[in-house]
Enzyme design. Structure first.
Site, mmCIF file in Angstrom:
data_model
loop_
_atom_site.group_PDB
_atom_site.id
_atom_site.type_symbol
_atom_site.label_atom_id
_atom_site.label_comp_id
_atom_site.label_asym_id
_atom_site.label_seq_id
_atom_site.Cartn_x
_atom_site.Cartn_y
_atom_site.Cartn_z
ATOM 1 C CE1 TYR A 1 -3.616 2.599 0.627
ATOM 2 C CE2 TYR A 1 -2.414 3.230 2.596
ATOM 3 C CZ TYR A 1 -3.416 3.468 1.674
ATOM 4 O OH TYR A 1 -4.226 4.569 1.810
ATOM 5 C CG ASP B 1 5.557 3.646 1.217
ATOM 6 O OD1 ASP B 1 5.767 4.137 2.346
ATOM 7 O OD2 ASP B 1 4.438 3.640 0.668
ATOM 8 C CE LYS C 1 0.855 4.983 8.491
ATOM 9 N NZ LYS C 1 -0.290 4.217 8.788
#
Ligand code: PMP
Length: 446
Positions: free
Chosen positions: A151, A253, A281
């Site tokens: 994702y 990522d 995050k």
């Protein structure tokens, strides 16, 4: 454990009422589709402190969701909230430079192996877009290879084959592209190829055929959105070699792995340096901040203005101060906090395995101490020793997973809906013991 007593299971009456009310104004009663589908409803929380969350029904949870990973220092970490509070009276946004953003950039360049230059934004999804754009600009090529089960944010250009239903996913070696959302532009992913991950031969074959058209290969270097699956030994090195051989930009990522699996992210821990990497995050400890980091010659395309990256809220004072404070906390004593978090997480993983073994439940516990996943084998099978790709993960028992997570929640332990557990620096040894008590009871009843 619950405030109403250790033996009592949580009840959710007030959350249910508030959820019904919320749905009258907020579409679906939530602000992200990933928050739909809580059981019995998406819960409403009052506050968080350290490793604990408190909901509106008075239930208290040991929280392993941590805002889906960001809150690596626990909820409301004093060092970060104090740094943020200190900025509030100085203004929020200047649409100009301030020293805080240089402090942040310097820290990122010092900590992240690939970071010769950085840019800062507000979310992982948007910084992925900047990475893809830079790769296409630098190579003059159009194709991007991504991997099934990974994702990279919710935008049309890359939202493809994230959790494809197995009966519509096509052959494992040549996955059928699957668009998860209504309203997506199929044209936006025409230039995206979907490959199986953890299979160096598949990438070699793809680049052999399409290498001269391929701008970038993008991946989660540890797959954290479909279980928590580490790369096979040698896989990242092979990907690095293949990208070099074909002049392809390698993008990691690291939105989840960054500042979570170690101070240098997955690239620091696993020793393979990408050309570009995206962080979000954990770098902001819960505040909205993200970064693109990478090779100087690539990033210079932003500096010369030829490739566009923008954003009104980039390096706003609150997010910037939060990230600087978070990185300082995480870096203290050479990153000693990671060893402590990892040891606790590994003890939790081992305890979960032991509890499952004792009750004969086919539980797979896979990942690293600071982020791991639990899932059950389906159809009476024994727990696999490991899964190595999306399809292995997707074949696990989703219904039993849901029952386990609900049983944990009822006993005051909150885990993500995918069965992924995030550790924070605020989780203590006593928290791990309490969690194992709840998990043993949960496994026994599902
Ligand atoms: N990449 C990865 C690996 C992610 O896990 C996420 C979010 N879960 C994103 C990108 C998107 O980040 P954001 O939600 O901040 O847009």
């Amino acid at each position: 454990m619950l405030d109403s007593g250790p033996a009592a299971l949580a009840t959710y009456r007030r959350s249910e009422t508030l959820y019904r009310e919320a749905s009258e104004s907020l579409a679906g009663g939530v602000s992200s589709n990933f928050r739909l589908g809580g059981t019995p409803v998406p819960l409403t929380f009052e506050r968080g402190e350290g490793a604990r969350l408190y909901d509106v029904d008075g239930n208290r949870y040991l929280d392993y969701v941590l805002g889906m990973g960001p809150c690596i220092l626990g909820h409301a970490p004093p060092a970060v909230t104090a740094a943020v509070a200190a900025t509030l009276g100085r203004g929020q946004l200047f649409a100009g430079q301030h020293h805080g953003e240089v402090e942040l950039a310097e820290r990122l360049c010092a900590l992240v192996p690939c970071a010769e230059r950085v840019r800062v934004g507000s979310s992982g999804s948007e910084m992925v877009q900047a990475a893809l754009r830079l790769a296409r600009a630098a190579t003059g090529r159009r194709l991007v290879a991504k991997f099934e089960g990974h994702y990279h944010g919710w935008f049309d250009t890359i939202l493809v084959s994230v959790q494809p239903p197995l009966d519509r996913a096509g052959p494992a070696t040549a996955p059928t592209k699957h668009l998860p959302s209504a309203g997506q532009s199929a044209a936006a992913v025409e230039d995206v190829a979907v490959l199986p991950w953890n299979d160096a031969g598949a990438l070699e074959a793809f680049l052999g055929a399409r290498g001269t058209d391929t701008a970038a290969v993008i991946m989660e270097p540890v797959l954290c959105n479909s279980g928590v699956i580490p790369p096979r030994p040698g896989y990242l090195e092979a990907v690095r070699r293949l990208c070099d051989a074909h002049g392809v930009v390698l993008i990691f990522d690291e939105v989840i792995t960054g500042f979570r699996v170690g101070l240098g992210g997955a690239q620091g821990r696993l020793g393979v340096t990408p050309d570009l990497a995206v962080f979000a995050k954990a770098m902001g400890a819960g505040f909205p901040v993200a970064a693109l980091a990478g090779r100087r010659d690539l990033m210079e395309r932003l500096a010369d203005g030829s490739t566009l990256h923008g954003g009104t809220y980039n390096t706003n004072l609150v997010a910037t101060a939060a990230a600087v404070a978070a990185l300082d906390e995480l870096s203290r004593d050479g990153g000693a906090v990671y060893g402590a978090m990892e040891a606790r997480g590994e003890r939790l993983m081992a305890g979960l395995r032991a509890a499952a073994l004792a009750s004969g439940a086919p539980l797979l516990v896979q990942g690293m101490g600071t982020v791991f996943n639990t899932a059950f084998a389906a159809g009476g099978a024994e727990a696999p020793r490991a899964v190595t790709d999306y399809r292995g993960y997707a074949a696990l028992d989703a219904a039993r997973q849901r029952a386990f997570l609900r049983a944990l929640q009822d006993r005051g332990v909150r885990v993500t809906a995918r069965g992924t557990w995030f550790l924070s620096a605020a989780h203590s040894d006593a928290d791990v013991d309490e969690t194992l008590g709840a998990a043993t009871a949960a496994i026994a009843i599902i």
